[in-house]
Design a protein around this motif. Structure first.
Motif, PDB file in Angstrom:
ATOM      1  N   VAL A   1       0.852  -1.189   0.035  1.00 39.33           N
ATOM      2  CA  VAL A   1       0.033   0.126  -0.143  1.00 39.33           C
ATOM      3  C   VAL A   1       0.828   1.308   0.005  1.00 39.33           C
ATOM      4  CG1 VAL A   1      -1.968   1.240   1.235  1.00 39.33           C
ATOM      5  CG2 VAL A   1      -1.842  -1.318   1.471  1.00 39.33           C
TER       6      VAL A   1
ATOM      7  N   ALA B   1      -8.343   3.472  -6.205  1.00 44.67           N
ATOM      8  CA  ALA B   1      -7.693   2.479  -5.431  1.00 44.67           C
ATOM      9  C   ALA B   1      -7.824   1.377  -6.164  1.00 44.67           C
ATOM     10  CB  ALA B   1      -8.063   2.330  -4.054  1.00 44.67           C
TER      11      ALA B   1
ATOM     12  N   GLN C   1      -0.573  -4.773  -5.660  1.00 45.05           N
ATOM     13  CA  GLN C   1      -0.681  -3.684  -4.632  1.00 45.05           C
ATOM     14  C   GLN C   1      -2.142  -2.889  -4.713  1.00 45.05           C
ATOM     15  OE1 GLN C   1       2.419  -1.530  -7.008  1.00 45.05           O
ATOM     16  NE2 GLN C   1       3.092  -1.183  -4.891  1.00 45.05           N
ATOM     17  N   THR C   2      -2.199  -2.171  -3.658  1.00 40.29           N
ATOM     18  CA  THR C   2      -3.501  -1.381  -3.677  1.00 40.29           C
ATOM     19  C   THR C   2      -3.296   0.071  -2.806  1.00 40.29           C
ATOM     20  OG1 THR C   2      -5.696  -1.699  -3.019  1.00 40.29           O
ATOM     21  CG2 THR C   2      -4.421  -2.579  -1.463  1.00 40.29           C
ATOM     22  N   LEU C   3      -4.113   0.770  -2.763  1.00 36.64           N
ATOM     23  CA  LEU C   3      -4.268   1.953  -1.871  1.00 36.64           C
ATOM     24  C   LEU C   3      -5.134   1.891  -0.764  1.00 36.64           C
ATOM     25  CD1 LEU C   3      -4.119   4.527  -5.024  1.00 36.64           C
ATOM     26  CD2 LEU C   3      -2.254   3.541  -3.615  1.00 36.64           C
ATOM     27  N   ALA C   4      -4.985   2.609   0.350  1.00 35.13           N
ATOM     28  CA  ALA C   4      -5.725   2.762   1.302  1.00 35.13           C
ATOM     29  C   ALA C   4      -6.729   4.038   1.194  1.00 35.13           C
ATOM     30  CB  ALA C   4      -5.217   2.637   2.483  1.00 35.13           C
TER      31      ALA C   4
END
Length: 664
Positions: free
Chosen positions: A37, A78, A89-92
């Motif tokens: 993240v 995201a 991967q990802t984003l918060a």
């Protein structure tokens, strides 16, 4: 105090602990480690400003923060980022309580449906309850422990509400385990009561050490792969359906090589668009409701369907009407058993690339039966010129031959606009679409080979996904030589254009091409197909002698006679005068308005290197559609309608029901 192995602790608030922990997590895929993240997105309100915002401010060097305009859009950004990174991967995303949190519910559902990792931290009402009921609390008398965030439960793969800071010691590792597991991944939601965010605890220092989460490739059982290969060898008319799992597994080249070697015809779902890296006799184009009509004809004849990495939704199967051969059988490759056994398939439950490598070895000396190969070649020869004609931007569309079409200043069809986008696309470029007409048209005619990536979200068919998702794709692929283009209709643009501001603020370069066809035209098309009458889908003024009565009806201030007059004055006036270019420019985009093919070409060429958001508005001819896919879809007309005779439509629908089959 919670002691770790060393006995050393560090005192942090719950929010500070989350930021420290999240910033120390890494995914490892095929031996390559990367920040799981790398950033957080959000909008602050009273539910997260004193807790989560403080933690992000203090640890901005660990977890960069991007300010957004709409929480749902940030969730989509995201998800677009996670999809573009092949789920590595990802984003918060953080939100305040109440509407800020529930704005994320749609984003959670989209990620879960599409099997994409998404990490959400919505604020929640006080755990201590001594303040209650507080602002934006549901305050239900029979279930005091239920908050608005419980709406996340059915649309998420992981949900936890943190009542004490110590609970993070188990909640966060569980969330990341799920995010890193391609068999289970989806939205992971950690709801944070606003008081608990600021409560402190002595955490073990080991909790914040760098941690690697291995994204594993499930190794195939050789016997299962051999069974799939055996079915292929026995079949006279095999057909492969490739889904998004092929792309997430990075198995595109392996699948293409299998097609070259065996001449197995390979078709793609929305999620699988781009599963083949190059075109050839094995390329059978898109399948299903918005696929190629010749491909759907092949599917109706096939005696073996091999579905790989797909959920096989009703758009791919024509609501279970497409596979018409009485002897048809099914085989599959999928990492998720639930999807693998659909249609009663003989399944190899495994990573797509590893299973395809094994299948290629099993089929080393196999070639598709000659008669079937010739049939596939004939289908390709039939569709290719029809597709080329529909996309040709320099052939004037004969509007004078279509008196049923509305008169607008548009000279291009949406298909011709796609032709121009395709003409401009280069290797490394990505086109993004999600709802309405654009993804269906791209599924039908876009060539996603030779490095032209198609990012189609059609599992949840979510209007408003495209713009922020394109931003996520750009963040995942910052190469300035690659262009990221979101292709949308004016209906989607009007619904959620505000993240253009975020793109301008962060200098995120991407392009938004708007097909201005004056409404929700794909739904109008469905409406006409199933009822023969359109209502409430075009962007038109309410006009006529009963318009005033109709306006009054909205507030219940009319008599029966006035209501009758209002019924005769629906939204059938002129098209709304909406200046999409002015809206986009006001939000911070570089804007072009282009009407002719030459103007579109110039707009695309002039803006390719702009280091920020670009919006190109192109009027397109309403109701001028691409050739039909010839597939059936289970959408039932009204069985009774006072003003319209639907008997013909009901007859057509009933006839379609006879095509539905259960495969098991």
């Amino acid at each position: 105090m919670v002691q770790g192995i060393s006995g050393q602790t560090v005192r942090l608030t719950a929010a500070q602990a989350i930021v420290r922990y999240v910033s120390a997590q890494y995914s490892v895929a095929d031996g390559q480690a990367r920040r799981f993240v790398p950033a957080a997105l959000g909008i602050f309100g009273h539910g997260n400003v004193a807790g989560f915002a403080q933690a992000l401010a203090e640890h901005a060097d660990r977890l960069p923060f991007v300010q957004g305009r709409n929480e749902q859009a940030l969730g989509h950004m995201a998800t677009g980022f996670a999809k573009a990174t092949k789920r590595r991967q990802t984003l918060a995303v953080t939100a305040s309580i109440g509407p800020g949190a529930t704005n994320l519910v749609t984003a959670a559902a989209l990620a879960t449906v599409n099997r994409i990792p998404l990490l959400l931290f919505p604020g929640d009402t006080y755990a201590t309850r001594r303040q209650g009921p507080v602002l934006q609390q549901l305050d239900l008398p029979g279930t005091p422990d239920v908050t608005a965030n419980d709406a996340f439960r059915p649309v998420s793969r992981f949900f936890d509400r943190i009542a004490r800071p110590e609970q993070l010691l188990t909640a966060l590792p569980q969330a990341f385990r799920l995010l890193a597991n391609p068999e289970e991944t989806g939205a992971a939601v950690v709801a944070l009561p606003q008081d608990v965010q600021s409560h402190a605890c002595d955490f073990p220092v080991e909790f914040f050490e760098e941690c690697e989460w291995v994204i594993r490739r499930r190794v195939p059982d050789t016997n299962e792969v051999a069974q799939v290969a055996s079915l292929i060898k026995q079949a006279e008319k095999p057909l492969v359906i490739a889904g998004g799992g092929v792309i997430y597994s990075e198995a595109q080249q392996t699948l293409t090589d299998l097609g070259k070697q065996t001449r197995l015809p390979i078709t793609e779902t929305f999620g699988g668009k781009g599963a083949l890296t190059e075109d050839g006799p094995w390329g059978a184009f898109g399948i299903g409701l918005e696929g190629s009509p010749t491909t759907n004809a092949l599917a109706a004849e096939a005696d073996l369907i091999v579905h790989i990495g797909t959920r096989l939704t009703d758009f791919a199967t024509g609501s279970q009407s497409l596979f018409a051969n009485p002897a048809v059988r099914f085989a599959s490759i999928n990492i998720v058993e639930h999807d693998a056994v659909k249609q009663g398939a003989t399944a190899a439950i495994a990573d797509a690339r590893l299973a395809l490598e094994g299948l290629t070895a099993e089929l080393e000396n196999y070639r598709v039966p000659a008669v079937w190969g010739e049939r596939v070649e004939a289908a390709r020869a039939e569709w290719l010129p029809a597709r080329a004609a529909a996309l040709d931007p320099d052939t004037r569309f004969p509007k004078e031959e279509h008196s049923e079409l509305p008169d607008t200043d548009a000279v291009l069809t949406q298909g011709q606009l796609i032709g121009l986008l395709h003409e401009h696309a280069q290797a490394g470029d990505t086109i993004v679409a999600a709802a309405g007409g654009p993804p269906g048209d791209l599924q039908k005619v876009w060539d996603a080979t030779q490095g032209r990536t198609a990012h189609l979200e059609f599992g949840f068919s979510c209007m408003g996904y495209e713009l922020p998702a394109a931003m996520g794709v750009r963040v995942a692929d910052p190469d300035p030589a690659h262009r990221v283009t979101a292709f949308i209709g004016d209906g989607t643009f009007i619904m959620m254009p505000t993240e253009i501001v975020t793109a301008a603020q962060e200098s995120i370069p991407f392009t938004l091409v708007i097909s201005e066809n004056h409404g929700y035209q794909v739904i109008r098309r469905l409406q006409m197909w199933r009822t023969g009458e359109h209502f409430g889908n075009e962007f038109r003024y309410r006009e006529g002698p009963g318009a005033e009565a109709a306006a009054g009806a909205l507030v219940g201030a009319v008599h029966k006679a006035e209501m009758a007059a209002a019924r005769e004055n629906r939204l059938e006036g002129d098209y709304l005068k909406i200046d999409l270019a002015q809206i986009a420019g006001g939000l911070g985009a570089e804007v072009r308005k282009a009407t002719t093919s030459q103007e579109v070409r110039a707009a695309l060429d002039e803006t390719r290197d702009v280091r920020g958001p670009v919006v190109i508005v192109v009027p397109t001819i309403p109701h001028a559609d691409l050739p039909s896919a010839g597939a059936w879809w289970d959408v039932s007309p009204a069985e009774v309608w006072e003003h319209v005779d639907t008997s013909e439509k009901l007859g057509e629908y009933s006839e379609g029901l006879t095509l539905q089959r259960w495969h098991g």
